[in-house]
Write a protein that holds these residues in place. Structure first.
Motif, PDB file in Angstrom:
ATOM      1  N   GLU A 169      16.647   0.780   4.264  1.00  0.00           N
ATOM      2  CA  GLU A 169      15.490   1.484   4.829  1.00  0.00           C
ATOM      3  C   GLU A 169      15.961   2.621   5.741  1.00  0.00           C
ATOM      4  OE1 GLU A 169      11.530   2.025   5.593  1.00  0.00           O
ATOM      5  OE2 GLU A 169      12.202   0.370   4.364  1.00  0.00           O
ATOM      6  N   VAL A 170      16.928   2.295   6.623  1.00  0.00           N
ATOM      7  CA  VAL A 170      17.469   3.294   7.561  1.00  0.00           C
ATOM      8  C   VAL A 170      18.226   4.375   6.786  1.00  0.00           C
ATOM      9  CG1 VAL A 170      19.104   3.620   9.473  1.00  0.00           C
ATOM     10  CG2 VAL A 170      17.568   1.644   9.461  1.00  0.00           C
ATOM     11  N   TYR A 171      18.957   3.953   5.760  1.00  0.00           N
ATOM     12  CA  TYR A 171      19.725   4.885   4.917  1.00  0.00           C
ATOM     13  C   TYR A 171      18.811   5.927   4.274  1.00  0.00           C
ATOM     14  CZ  TYR A 171      22.625   6.216   0.829  1.00  0.00           C
ATOM     15  OH  TYR A 171      23.332   6.890  -0.131  1.00  0.00           O
ATOM     16  N   ARG A 172      17.639   5.482   3.836  1.00  0.00           N
ATOM     17  CA  ARG A 172      16.752   6.391   3.108  1.00  0.00           C
ATOM     18  C   ARG A 172      15.729   7.100   3.968  1.00  0.00           C
ATOM     19  NH1 ARG A 172      13.679   3.747  -1.003  1.00  0.00           N
ATOM     20  NH2 ARG A 172      13.309   5.842  -1.780  1.00  0.00           N
ATOM     21  N   PHE A 173      15.255   6.415   5.029  1.00  0.00           N
ATOM     22  CA  PHE A 173      14.152   6.991   5.810  1.00  0.00           C
ATOM     23  C   PHE A 173      14.534   7.316   7.250  1.00  0.00           C
ATOM     24  CE2 PHE A 173      12.217   4.571   2.396  1.00  0.00           C
ATOM     25  CZ  PHE A 173      11.327   5.478   1.867  1.00  0.00           C
ATOM     26  N   GLY A 174      15.779   6.983   7.636  1.00  0.00           N
ATOM     27  CA  GLY A 174      16.228   7.360   8.967  1.00  0.00           C
ATOM     28  C   GLY A 174      16.057   6.264  10.010  1.00  0.00           C
ATOM     29  N   ALA A 175      16.615   6.526  11.196  1.00  0.00           N
ATOM     30  CA  ALA A 175      16.699   5.498  12.247  1.00  0.00           C
ATOM     31  C   ALA A 175      15.396   5.328  13.015  1.00  0.00           C
ATOM     32  CB  ALA A 175      17.830   5.855  13.204  1.00  0.00           C
ATOM     33  N   ILE A 176      14.316   5.957  12.562  1.00  0.00           N
ATOM     34  CA  ILE A 176      13.024   5.759  13.233  1.00  0.00           C
ATOM     35  C   ILE A 176      12.660   4.271  13.225  1.00  0.00           C
ATOM     36  CG2 ILE A 176      11.607   6.124  11.144  1.00  0.00           C
ATOM     37  CD1 ILE A 176       9.617   7.618  13.084  1.00  0.00           C
ATOM     38  N   PHE A 177      13.270   3.521  12.312  1.00  0.00           N
ATOM     39  CA  PHE A 177      13.022   2.082  12.227  1.00  0.00           C
ATOM     40  C   PHE A 177      13.334   1.395  13.557  1.00  0.00           C
ATOM     41  CE2 PHE A 177      13.449  -2.267  10.653  1.00  0.00           C
ATOM     42  CZ  PHE A 177      12.436  -2.316   9.706  1.00  0.00           C
ATOM     43  N   SER A 178      14.247   1.989  14.364  1.00  0.00           N
ATOM     44  CA  SER A 178      14.631   1.325  15.614  1.00  0.00           C
ATOM     45  C   SER A 178      13.510   1.318  16.654  1.00  0.00           C
ATOM     46  CB  SER A 178      15.899   1.955  16.194  1.00  0.00           C
ATOM     47  OG  SER A 178      15.778   3.346  16.179  1.00  0.00           O
ATOM     48  N   ILE A 179      12.429   2.083  16.410  1.00  0.00           N
ATOM     49  CA  ILE A 179      11.269   2.037  17.321  1.00  0.00           C
ATOM     50  C   ILE A 179      10.659   0.621  17.309  1.00  0.00           C
ATOM     51  CG2 ILE A 179       8.945   3.028  17.774  1.00  0.00           C
ATOM     52  CD1 ILE A 179      11.083   5.038  18.266  1.00  0.00           C
ATOM     53  N   PHE A 180      10.988  -0.166  16.281  1.00  0.00           N
ATOM     54  CA  PHE A 180      10.507  -1.552  16.240  1.00  0.00           C
ATOM     55  C   PHE A 180      10.940  -2.338  17.476  1.00  0.00           C
ATOM     56  CE2 PHE A 180       9.429  -1.177  11.687  1.00  0.00           C
ATOM     57  CZ  PHE A 180       8.267  -1.937  11.673  1.00  0.00           C
ATOM     58  N   ALA A 181      11.975  -1.850  18.199  1.00  0.00           N
ATOM     59  CA  ALA A 181      12.401  -2.535  19.433  1.00  0.00           C
ATOM     60  C   ALA A 181      11.229  -2.643  20.407  1.00  0.00           C
ATOM     61  CB  ALA A 181      13.554  -1.777  20.077  1.00  0.00           C
ATOM     62  N   ILE A 182      10.420  -1.579  20.510  1.00  0.00           N
ATOM     63  CA  ILE A 182       9.253  -1.588  21.417  1.00  0.00           C
ATOM     64  C   ILE A 182       8.196  -2.541  20.848  1.00  0.00           C
ATOM     65  CG2 ILE A 182       7.484  -0.152  22.535  1.00  0.00           C
ATOM     66  CD1 ILE A 182       9.342   2.282  21.985  1.00  0.00           C
ATOM     67  N   THR A 183       8.011  -2.457  19.522  1.00  0.00           N
ATOM     68  CA  THR A 183       7.026  -3.324  18.860  1.00  0.00           C
ATOM     69  C   THR A 183       7.326  -4.800  19.131  1.00  0.00           C
ATOM     70  OG1 THR A 183       6.722  -1.698  17.127  1.00  0.00           O
ATOM     71  CG2 THR A 183       6.054  -3.929  16.601  1.00  0.00           C
ATOM     72  N   TYR A 184       8.607  -5.191  18.987  1.00  0.00           N
ATOM     73  CA  TYR A 184       8.957  -6.594  19.188  1.00  0.00           C
ATOM     74  C   TYR A 184       8.604  -7.058  20.599  1.00  0.00           C
ATOM     75  CZ  TYR A 184      11.674  -6.107  14.857  1.00  0.00           C
ATOM     76  OH  TYR A 184      12.056  -5.879  13.576  1.00  0.00           O
ATOM     77  N   PHE A 185       8.832  -6.177  21.577  1.00  0.00           N
ATOM     78  CA  PHE A 185       8.503  -6.535  22.963  1.00  0.00           C
ATOM     79  C   PHE A 185       6.998  -6.819  23.086  1.00  0.00           C
ATOM     80  CE2 PHE A 185       6.933  -5.149  27.144  1.00  0.00           C
ATOM     81  CZ  PHE A 185       7.554  -6.100  27.936  1.00  0.00           C
ATOM     82  N   LEU A 186       6.177  -5.913  22.536  1.00  0.00           N
ATOM     83  CA  LEU A 186       4.717  -6.093  22.608  1.00  0.00           C
ATOM     84  C   LEU A 186       4.293  -7.383  21.899  1.00  0.00           C
ATOM     85  CD1 LEU A 186       3.607  -2.415  21.803  1.00  0.00           C
ATOM     86  CD2 LEU A 186       3.594  -3.536  24.035  1.00  0.00           C
ATOM     87  N   VAL A 187       4.911  -7.645  20.751  1.00  0.00           N
ATOM     88  CA  VAL A 187       4.563  -8.827  19.951  1.00  0.00           C
ATOM     89  C   VAL A 187       4.848 -10.116  20.734  1.00  0.00           C
ATOM     90  CG1 VAL A 187       5.318 -10.186  17.941  1.00  0.00           C
ATOM     91  CG2 VAL A 187       4.837  -7.749  17.706  1.00  0.00           C
TER      92      VAL A 187
END
Length: 611
Positions: A77-95
């Motif tokens: 996913e990161v290889y094809r769409f970039g490191a924007i996936f790391s924003i999930f770090a904030i999501t996990y905190f909220l979850v």
């Protein structure tokens, strides 16, 4: 750098490491089948006797979150769409905060085994039945993908026998779930987290050495436009932006952590509510570590293949095979390490599948068997729970065959959670947060939310969004030029993102396809949750929901939040509604006890519903 050299193959040591991981998992199951007197009661089997502590439960929550879908899907996913996936770090905190502060207090104080018991207490048995059936369908579908996907990716790259591995994984999981119950599931998860981190670490360290340091990997990623963290485009049709990940991701993952039986069952097996909350917050650290590892692996993939993409060059047939390809490329001189990575991917699978099987057995026993046969003895219930584990293990292996028709791995898995988990989360939120919600509103809301999320989810499988919506970054195949040439989109647009077998080709695009069906897959859950809540509130108000009297234990109250500070008062909370022997369920866990399990005494009725 030129085209990558020929990749290695699996050697004997790799098979030994992989077999060792399966063997140790099975041994843990055998140990917990007999340790401490074994699984005497169905409560021991399904809830670990409710004496678990925070750290193993936290690691188990992390492990079951991190299936092979994460190990293989996130780096590609990161290889094809970039490191924007790391924003999930904030999501996990909220979850984690939402799960620990809204859902956990209510489930924990009721001392229930199946989260769907709550639906009967709060609404009625029909709402509970709908919730149970949705959960069973969702979990079997998801587990099929989790078993099949890594087997396919690894089979095509390493030559592992596809169905041999699928069946072996399913059988080992079913074996230790059936033998050792929840304790075995949690402790095998702890062992498997260790394997996963070791597998990731070996890839990251070796990739850094091969590429000339982490700084080279980061520079290559920056040159290739992979460090695209801050995309604040509010358009909900774009696959990953800051907003789709924060809003859509929070809804998707809260439906897993907040109300999904496989996760809830783990933290309410803790011996006190403090331990239960602690397990969720410790698990957050685990999620962050896993996220950092998988994003780094994705950037390492890009750094290694930025000028010769194995996928476009037809060296692999799907993006999910990129990680195993990289492993055999860079670790081929180290016998056993490719095996460690495969064990890492499979540890993810085992932990997710085992928690799913255990949760399915718990839900079936609590929601479908016990209400129909209240006179069953403890021994019969325990045997039945084990029988259910075997049955669901077999069903999940069968489902893996169907999963072979699904499209891209990570997206398919999250889409299933979105389509079915969103409406379920809306239903629980309705019960816990809306005092005037009634059973008519709950049922109407659930069906509406389910219809809406199914409509968008199935539409997206049939008519996948165009590349300008998913926005894959460019992948090069012509030699060694790694400068960022934004005009070269040719290589990515040739390959559609979704490789679903159900896809409809050569059809003229309608506005419905380009807008509604192109909605980011992360919003499927949001649609389901919000429609359920909105319709549920409207129907409840119009059918006299305001007139009903609701026991405040079924709602989230101010006291639930204030009790977070009880730890400083050193005074144990006394639950007045039922007496529970202390030795039977940890220090302050209002778990049901054995007497209650067999009892048909009417004194346990609360507002017309038997606990």
């Amino acid at each position: 750098m030129g085209a990558p050299r020929d990749i290695g193959t699996f050697v004997v040591w790799d098979y030994v490491v992989f077999a060792g991981m399966l063997l140790i998992s099975a041994v843990i199951g055998i140990y917990y089948a007999f340790a401490g007197g074994g699984q005497q009661t169905s409560k021991d089997f399904l809830m670990g006797g409710r004496r678990m502590t925070a750290v193993p439960v936290a690691l188990s929550l992390t492990a079951s979150f991190m299936s092979a879908v994460t190990v293989l899907g996130t780096p590609s996913e990161v290889y094809r769409f970039g490191a924007i996936f790391s924003i999930f770090a904030i999501t996990y905190f909220l979850v984690v905060v939402l799960s620990a502060e809204i859902f956990l207090p209510v489930f924990y104080k009721l001392g229930i085994t199946s989260t769907y018991e709550y639906l009967e207490l709060r609404f009625n048995k029909w709402v509970r039945l709908c919730g149970t059936i949705l959960f069973i369908v969702q979990t079997i579908l998801y587990t099929g993908i989790v078993i099949y996907a890594p087997a396919l990716a690894l089979n095509q790259v390493t030559g592992f026998d596809l169905w041999g591995v699928v069946v072996a994984t399913g059988v080992v999981c079913t074996f230790y779930c059936t033998m050792g119950g929840l304790k075995a599931v949690i402790w095998t998860d702890v062992f498997q987290v260790g394997i996963m981190v070791a597998g990731f670490a070996s890839v990251i360290i070796k990739a850094a050495l091969v590429q000339g340091g982490i700084s080279t990997i980061i520079n290559d990623a920056a040159d290739g436009g992979r460090l695209n963290f801050w995309n604040f485009n509010p358009n909900p049709l774009q696959r990953h932006t800051f907003w789709t990940i924060i809003i859509g991701g929070t809804f998707t993952w809260t439906s897993i952590y907040g109300v999904n039986q496989s996760q809830v069952q783990r933290y309410i097996s803790c011996k006190s509510r403090f331990q239960a909350k602690l397990s969720l917050y410790i698990n957050l650290l685990g999620l962050w570590v896993i996220l950092v590892c998988s994003v780094l692996c994705g950037l390492a993939l890009y750094s290694r293949y930025h000028d010769c993409d194995p996928w476009t060059a037809k060296k692999v047939s799907a993006p999910d095979q990129l990680m195993p390809y990289l492993v055999l490329d860079i670790l081929q001189d180290y016998p056993g390490l490719p095996g460690l990575f495969v064990a890492c991917a499979y540890s993810g699978t085992l932990s997710t599948v085992s928690s799913s099987i255990n949760a399915l057995a718990a839900v079936t026993m609590e929601d479908l068997v016990k209400p129909r046969f209240p006179s069953l003895s403890e021994k019969s219930l325990s045997w039945l729970s084990q029988g259910m584990s075997v049955l669901f293990g077999a069903l999940c292996i069968g489902m893996a065959a169907l999963a072979s028709l699904m499209g891209a791995l990570l997206q398919a898995a999250l889409s299933i959670f979105g389509m079915l988990g969103g409406p379920l989360m809306g239903l629980f939120a309705l019960g816990i947060l809306v005092p005037f919600a009634n059973s008519i509103g709950a049922l109407g809301g659930l069906l509406s939310g389910f219809a809406a999320s199914l409509w968008v989810g199935i539409g997206a499988q049939l008519y996948p969004p165009l590349p300008e919506r998913t926005m894959p970054l460019k992948l090069e195949t012509y030699g060694c030029n790694s400068t960022y040439n934004g005009t070269n989109w040719l290589t990515t647009t040739e390959m559609p993102f979704s490789t679903s077998a159900f896809q409809v080709h050569n059809i003229e695009r309608t506005p419905l396809m380009d807008n509604w069906y192109s909605l980011s897959y992360l919003y499927f859950s949001t649609v389901g949750t919000l429609v359920t809540l909105f319709v549920g509130m409207l129907l409840s108000v119009s059918t006299g929901g305001r007139k009903q009297n609701i026991d405040c234990r079924f709602l989230l109250t101010k006291e639930d939040f204030l009790s977070n500070f009880d730890i400083f008062k050193k005074k144990k909370q006394v639950l007045s509604y039922k007496s529970h022997p202390v030795e039977d369920g940890g220090t302050d866990n209002p778990a049901f006890n054995h007497i209650e399990l067999n009892g048909t005494d009417q004194s346990t009725k609360i507002s017309g519903t038997r606990l």
